[in-house]
Design a protein around this motif. Structure first.
Motif, short mmCIF file in Angstrom:
data_model
loop_
_atom_site.label_atom_id
_atom_site.label_comp_id
_atom_site.label_asym_id
_atom_site.label_seq_id
_atom_site.Cartn_x
_atom_site.Cartn_y
_atom_site.Cartn_z
N THR A 77 0.73 -1.44 0.04
CA THR A 77 0.17 0.04 0.03
C THR A 77 0.62 1.08 0.33
O THR A 77 0.75 2.23 -0.78
CB THR A 77 -0.73 0.01 1.28
N PRO A 99 -2.12 2.16 -9.86
CA PRO A 99 -3.57 1.87 -9.20
C PRO A 99 -3.40 2.62 -7.75
O PRO A 99 -2.24 2.58 -7.30
CB PRO A 99 -3.54 0.56 -9.17
N ASP A 100 -4.53 2.96 -6.99
CA ASP A 100 -4.59 3.36 -5.81
C ASP A 100 -3.69 4.50 -5.40
O ASP A 100 -2.66 4.46 -4.67
CB ASP A 100 -4.21 2.16 -4.76
N GLU A 102 -3.83 7.49 -4.62
CA GLU A 102 -3.63 8.60 -3.48
C GLU A 102 -3.27 7.63 -2.21
O GLU A 102 -2.44 8.62 -1.55
CB GLU A 102 -5.25 8.87 -3.30
N LEU A 103 -3.35 6.56 -2.08
CA LEU A 103 -2.73 5.77 -0.94
C LEU A 103 -1.29 5.59 -1.24
O LEU A 103 -0.41 5.97 -0.37
CB LEU A 103 -3.21 4.34 -0.76
N ALA A 369 -10.14 0.17 3.82
CA ALA A 369 -9.86 0.88 2.72
C ALA A 369 -8.98 2.04 2.70
O ALA A 369 -8.34 2.80 1.74
CB ALA A 369 -11.42 1.96 2.44
N SER A 370 -8.59 2.61 4.00
CA SER A 370 -7.66 3.56 4.28
C SER A 370 -6.24 3.15 4.58
O SER A 370 -5.32 4.04 4.95
CB SER A 370 -8.24 4.68 5.31
N ALA A 371 -5.99 2.02 4.60
CA ALA A 371 -4.83 1.35 4.91
C ALA A 371 -4.46 1.63 6.21
O ALA A 371 -3.39 2.18 6.54
CB ALA A 371 -3.76 1.53 3.96
#
Length: 462
Positions: A77, A99-100, A102-103, A369-371
């Motif tokens: 992540t 992918p992802d 934002e994280l 979802a927010s790791a």
């Protein structure tokens, strides 16, 4: 940390980064030219996940960066955090989508954190260009809250005593137009906080309780309570030296609550926010509270002291009782409360406790979802008998002789001081990262507050 993320218009001749994997690396390198291909071959680079290589690009002296991912995207992540130490200072931009993202950007920025209050900075760090479709202001809001929590935890007790912690709370709320009060010393007894006073009275730094509010009084009430024990010697049940090493972090609950409050106010969420923090030092002197003492509480329950090193739940109990008097719509408390939680789940996975199954499910979903990892443990009512006292309403530690379930029994003790509020959740956090990893430099850590910011945003913004 926010300065590590920039818009393209702010970037100074950004160096391109190409995300590659073992299947795509040859094709990407072929587009970069012969020099890049020779360099990749010389270094045996195959696009392994997480591995970075700076290569010469096609035009003159320019360079590019190859960053290894797995077949579906980032290897973890916060994997982009590894770029902070892998790259020299300068501006960088990803030329291939991730992918992802934002994280990924969050992991990069979180890895850029440095606590430099007591030493010179190690120099400029790399900066990463943020795509136009990413909500950078929200990322900044989260990063500022995390940075506040980390800074407070990392500050030693000689510079962050009860007075300084209360001052930090006052400053934060004043900056956002909030208001409140700090109750100090003997006034705690007159105002009904006998356990906060008892825990903190042995210190040369007077105990106090900070109580601040922000937002529309007609909005849903969200109340945050944080354990603000700025240093814990253990009291008369004194800790061994090895157990005192990290006790500057015993105000980690308060630090995390303030980080979350910072996010809520900066985002102007439509809630009436209240933050209550007992600020104390558990010290030793002739007037220190003792094992075997029986303390009154704000709730009216009498509490037998089984061990003075379990002081955090005492100050939280008075604070929770105050919070519960107005029955907020959501009541959250955070505390570096028990070593038992770390034995059960380790330093990176804090347990949380609530009787509200719907709230627990929301926390679990948003945690993933927010790791921001969290794990529900039960408020197992049969263990309440472990807190029985023969001379008071309750003992604050397990007196059964069965030395198990320390985190659960601590949560059960706190539950006796919350009777009106149904949406109450308790977090037994560690507040510390022992080993450097992407997104989590070693030292003071924010745990659970990114998840809770998302929860409060989703729950009340509509």
């Amino acid at each position: 940390m926010r300065h590590s993320l920039i818009r393209k218009s702010e970037a100074l001749d950004p160096t391109p980064i190409y995300a590659v994997n073992e299947a795509s690396v040859d094709s990407v390198v072929g587009q970069l030219g012969l020099a890049a291909g020779n360099w990749v071959s010389r270094h045996g680079y195959k696009g392994e996940p997480g591995r970075t290589l700076v290569v010469p690009a096609a035009e003159g002296s320019q360079v590019a960066v190859l960053y290894g991912t797995d077949e579906v995207g980032l290897s973890s992540t916060f994997a982009l955090g590894s770029l902070v130490t892998a790259l020299p200072s300068g501006d960088y931009v990803f030329e291939t989508p991730l992918p992802d993202i934002e994280l990924g950007l969050l992991g990069f920025a979180l890895s850029s954190y440095r606590f430099n209050r007591y030493r010179k900075s190690g120099g400029d760090l790399p900066r990463l260009v943020v795509p136009d479709d990413v909500d950078l202001e929200r990322l900044y809001t989260v990063l500022d809250g995390v940075e506040l929590a980390r800074d407070l935890i990392n500050t030693p007790a000689n510079d962050l005593g009860p007075e300084e912690l209360a001052a930090a709370i006052t400053k934060l709320f004043e900056e956002h137009g909030g208001k409140g009060e700090v109750i100090v010393g003997e006034d705690l007894l007159e105002r009904g906080f006998p356990m906060v006073h008892a825990v903190g009275r042995a210190s040369a730094n007077a105990p106090r309780l900070a109580d601040f509010t922000w937002g529309d009084e007609k909005a849903p009430k969200v109340t945050l309570v944080g354990k603000g024990v700025i240093f814990d010697t253990g009291g008369l049940d004194i800790k061994p030296a090895s157990a005192m090493t990290l006790m500057k972090k015993d105000m980690g609950g308060a630090a995390n609550v303030l980080g979350l409050a910072s996010m809520i106010m900066a985002a102007k969420l439509p809630v009436r926010l209240r933050v209550i923090v007992p600020c104390v030092e558990n010290a030793i002197s002739g007037n220190a509270f003792r094992p075997g003492d029986v303390l009154p509480s704000r709730k009216g329950l009498t509490v037998e002291i089984g061990n003075t090193d379990a002081e955090g739940r005492l100050v939280l109990a008075d604070a929770l009782a105050l919070a519960d008097e107005e029955t907020p719509d959501l009541l959250i408390d955070m505390a570096t409360l028990t070593g038992a939680a770390r034995v059960a789940l380790g330093p990176d996975l804090p347990p949380f406790y609530t009787e509200d199954d719907e709230l627990a499910e929301e926390v679990a979903i948003l945690s993933e979802a927010s790791a921001d990892p969290l794990w529900r443990l039960p408020l197992w009512q049969p263990y309440m008998k472990y807190l029985d006292s023969k001379i008071a309403d309750i003992n604050h530690i397990n007196t059964s002789g069965v030395g198990f379930a320390g985190s659960i029994t601590a949560a059960l003790f706190l539950s006796r001081f919350v009777e009106n509020t149904t949406a109450w959740v308790h977090f037994d956090i560690y507040g510390w990262t022992p080993i450097d990893k992407p997104g989590k430099p070693s030292g003071g850590e924010a745990q659970g507050i990114r998840c809770l910011f998302d929860l409060i945003s989703e729950k009340y913004s509509s």
